[in-house]
Design a protein around this motif. Structure first.
Motif, mmCIF file in Angstrom:
data_model
loop_
_atom_site.group_PDB
_atom_site.id
_atom_site.type_symbol
_atom_site.label_atom_id
_atom_site.label_comp_id
_atom_site.label_asym_id
_atom_site.label_seq_id
_atom_site.Cartn_x
_atom_site.Cartn_y
_atom_site.Cartn_z
ATOM 1 N N SER A 76 24.980 46.357 115.201
ATOM 2 C CA SER A 76 25.056 47.346 114.081
ATOM 3 C C SER A 76 24.886 48.768 114.590
ATOM 4 C CB SER A 76 24.136 46.868 113.006
ATOM 5 O OG SER A 76 22.901 47.542 112.873
ATOM 6 N N HIS A 77 24.692 50.176 114.139
ATOM 7 C CA HIS A 77 24.608 51.559 114.578
ATOM 8 C C HIS A 77 23.382 51.731 115.453
ATOM 9 C CE1 HIS A 77 25.372 55.812 114.667
ATOM 10 N NE2 HIS A 77 24.220 56.087 114.064
ATOM 11 N N MET A 78 22.223 51.216 115.019
ATOM 12 C CA MET A 78 20.993 51.329 115.790
ATOM 13 C C MET A 78 21.120 50.557 117.085
ATOM 14 S SD MET A 78 18.049 52.587 116.224
ATOM 15 C CE MET A 78 17.776 53.356 114.634
ATOM 16 N N ASP A 79 21.639 49.353 117.034
ATOM 17 C CA ASP A 79 21.876 48.573 118.251
ATOM 18 C C ASP A 79 22.746 49.357 119.220
ATOM 19 O OD1 ASP A 79 20.498 46.145 117.580
ATOM 20 O OD2 ASP A 79 22.124 45.655 116.223
ATOM 21 N N THR A 80 23.764 50.007 118.687
ATOM 22 C CA THR A 80 24.696 50.778 119.522
ATOM 23 C C THR A 80 23.996 51.952 120.180
ATOM 24 O OG1 THR A 80 26.582 50.169 118.136
ATOM 25 C CG2 THR A 80 26.833 52.104 119.525
ATOM 26 N N MET A 81 23.162 52.669 119.428
ATOM 27 C CA MET A 81 22.457 53.811 120.005
ATOM 28 C C MET A 81 21.528 53.384 121.137
ATOM 29 S SD MET A 81 21.575 56.473 116.917
ATOM 30 C CE MET A 81 20.712 55.304 115.878
ATOM 31 N N VAL A 82 20.810 52.295 120.939
ATOM 32 C CA VAL A 82 19.914 51.792 121.982
ATOM 33 C C VAL A 82 20.725 51.395 123.212
ATOM 34 C CG1 VAL A 82 18.319 49.942 122.609
ATOM 35 C CG2 VAL A 82 18.133 51.058 120.362
ATOM 36 N N LEU A 83 21.840 50.701 122.996
ATOM 37 C CA LEU A 83 22.699 50.300 124.108
ATOM 38 C C LEU A 83 23.239 51.518 124.847
ATOM 39 C CD1 LEU A 83 24.236 48.145 125.714
ATOM 40 C CD2 LEU A 83 26.017 48.221 123.947
ATOM 41 N N GLN A 84 23.626 52.551 124.111
ATOM 42 C CA GLN A 84 24.180 53.743 124.743
ATOM 43 C C GLN A 84 23.161 54.416 125.659
ATOM 44 O OE1 GLN A 84 25.420 55.870 121.241
ATOM 45 N NE2 GLN A 84 27.533 55.137 121.380
ATOM 46 N N VAL A 85 21.915 54.498 125.203
ATOM 47 C CA VAL A 85 20.882 55.126 126.028
ATOM 48 C C VAL A 85 20.644 54.297 127.287
ATOM 49 C CG1 VAL A 85 18.461 55.809 126.124
ATOM 50 C CG2 VAL A 85 19.798 56.264 124.071
ATOM 51 N N ASP A 158 19.337 55.350 104.659
ATOM 52 C CA ASP A 158 20.620 55.516 103.974
ATOM 53 C C ASP A 158 21.752 55.675 104.985
ATOM 54 O OD1 ASP A 158 19.238 55.366 101.624
ATOM 55 O OD2 ASP A 158 19.325 57.518 101.189
ATOM 56 N N ALA A 159 21.482 56.413 106.055
ATOM 57 C CA ALA A 159 22.503 56.629 107.082
ATOM 58 C C ALA A 159 22.545 55.477 108.082
ATOM 59 C CB ALA A 159 22.245 57.942 107.816
ATOM 60 N N LEU A 160 21.382 54.911 108.391
ATOM 61 C CA LEU A 160 21.322 53.852 109.403
ATOM 62 C C LEU A 160 21.763 52.506 108.848
ATOM 63 C CD1 LEU A 160 17.897 54.800 111.016
ATOM 64 C CD2 LEU A 160 20.183 55.231 111.947
ATOM 65 N N ASN A 161 21.453 52.268 107.569
ATOM 66 C CA ASN A 161 21.833 51.014 106.918
ATOM 67 C C ASN A 161 21.348 49.799 107.704
ATOM 68 O OD1 ASN A 161 23.017 49.561 104.806
ATOM 69 N ND2 ASN A 161 24.955 49.327 105.901
ATOM 70 N N MET A 162 20.094 49.834 108.121
ATOM 71 C CA MET A 162 19.531 48.727 108.895
ATOM 72 C C MET A 162 19.088 47.585 107.994
ATOM 73 S SD MET A 162 17.074 50.467 111.778
ATOM 74 C CE MET A 162 16.070 51.313 110.527
ATOM 75 N N SER A 163 19.316 46.383 108.436
ATOM 76 C CA SER A 163 18.702 45.214 107.815
ATOM 77 C C SER A 163 17.313 45.038 108.424
ATOM 78 C CB SER A 163 19.538 43.967 108.091
ATOM 79 O OG SER A 163 19.525 43.674 109.488
ATOM 80 N N ARG A 164 16.507 44.166 107.838
ATOM 81 C CA ARG A 164 15.182 43.909 108.410
ATOM 82 C C ARG A 164 15.309 43.336 109.814
ATOM 83 N NH1 ARG A 164 10.679 41.123 104.831
ATOM 84 N NH2 ARG A 164 10.817 43.236 103.981
ATOM 85 N N GLU A 165 16.293 42.481 110.033
ATOM 86 C CA GLU A 165 16.489 41.897 111.357
ATOM 87 C C GLU A 165 16.799 42.969 112.398
ATOM 88 O OE1 GLU A 165 19.431 38.693 113.651
ATOM 89 O OE2 GLU A 165 19.789 39.239 111.569
ATOM 90 N N VAL A 166 17.680 43.902 112.025
ATOM 91 C CA VAL A 166 18.030 44.984 112.951
ATOM 92 C C VAL A 166 16.816 45.870 113.212
ATOM 93 C CG1 VAL A 166 19.406 47.081 113.223
ATOM 94 C CG2 VAL A 166 20.477 44.988 112.376
ATOM 95 N N ALA A 167 16.055 46.182 112.166
ATOM 96 C CA ALA A 167 14.873 47.026 112.327
ATOM 97 C C ALA A 167 13.859 46.365 113.249
ATOM 98 C CB ALA A 167 14.247 47.310 110.964
ATOM 99 N N GLN A 168 13.648 45.071 113.072
ATOM 100 C CA GLN A 168 12.688 44.367 113.919
ATOM 101 C C GLN A 168 13.184 44.276 115.359
ATOM 102 O OE1 GLN A 168 12.059 40.645 111.864
ATOM 103 N NE2 GLN A 168 10.617 41.543 110.410
ATOM 104 N N ARG A 169 14.467 44.030 115.527
ATOM 105 C CA ARG A 169 15.031 43.910 116.872
ATOM 106 C C ARG A 169 14.950 45.227 117.638
ATOM 107 N NH1 ARG A 169 19.556 41.579 115.561
ATOM 108 N NH2 ARG A 169 20.905 43.415 115.435
#
Length: 251
Positions: A76-85, A158-169
């Motif tokens: 998802s967007h957060m996963d992508t940002m972490v991967l990019q860094v 609102d911008a990140l649109n994270m699910s609980r699973e994504v937030a925890q991961r």
């Protein structure tokens, strides 16, 4: 003892809105002032150092980094940002194998991303850092968020649109691993006028790292808020500037 789960939605919004906690400026002007200060600082830094700007390390439009070389030119967007860094650091190691160390400094959301880097399996990126030069070599985490779950209930999501699973991961607090012998030094920094939630997260994350055997220090800076805690890095006399320079000089 109550926690964030006991807060009203309005109270939680306040806790994760840093602009509402500064005693210096009102919330309608402090962000504009912060952007102006940091933009000016970036221009000064670029004028005083040899740089390589907007270096692509992937195919995405945002997968670019700015490299600042030391003046002595050594070595998802957060996963992508972490991967990019993570990919950006792998790129640096491969591109500049002679470097003596990579030091991370992240503020707010950047501190979260830097913290996620601490728990990276670098073999997945075909990078095996020398045991004497861990990756990263040091990390400075300034006014960060290390547990994303509370953010699910605020406008920030609102911008990140994270699910609980994504937030925890993607919550560093949930991925604290025992420190290995070559684990880097970590400095967790929090401002006096950060919100109580930001302060709690910094304190609990530093405690979790320490319990896992990491070399970690918590620096609670008086007289600053969520914004000038990082703005003052342009001042040589600022305590955080001195602490970071000392960390690097010990390498």
């Amino acid at each position: 003892m109550g926690g964030w789960r006991d807060m009203s939605a309005e109270a939680l919004e306040d806790q994760y809105s840093p602009s509402r906690w500064s005693p210096r400026l009102d919330r309608d002007t402090i962000i504009d002032a912060h952007l102006a200060v940091t933009a000016a600082g970036t221009e000064r830094a670029r004028a005083s150092a040899q740089t390589s700007l907007h270096v692509p390390y992937g195919k995405g439009d945002r997968e670019k980094l700015d490299i600042y070389f030391p003046t002595d030119h050594s070595g998802s967007h957060m996963d992508t940002m972490v991967l990019q860094v993570r990919r950006s650091l792998a790129f640096l190691v491969e591109q500049y194998p002679e470097i003596r160390g990579i030091y991370l400094c992240g503020h707010s959301a950047g501190a979260h991303l830097a913290a996620m880097v601490l728990f990276t399996d670098w073999t997945e990126f075909h990078v095996v850092p020398d045991i004497k030069v861990p990756l990263p070599s040091g990390a400075v985490l300034v006014s960060g968020v290390y547990d994303l779950e509370p953010i699910l209930h605020t406008y920030v999501n609102d911008a990140l649109n994270m699910s609980r699973e994504v937030a925890q991961r993607n919550s560093p607090m949930r991925h604290v691993a025992p420190a290995v012998p070559a684990a880097c030094e970590v400095l967790v920094v929090v401002a006096q006028h950060d919100s109580p939630e930001f302060r709690r997260q910094s304190q609990e994350y530093s405690q979790a790292l320490r319990a896992a055997g990491w070399s970690v220090s918590l620096l609670d800076l008086a007289g600053v808020d969520h914004f000038d805690v990082i703005e003052k890095l342009s001042e040589n006399s600022y305590i955080l500037t001195q602490v970071i320079l000392n960390m690097i000089s010990r390498a």
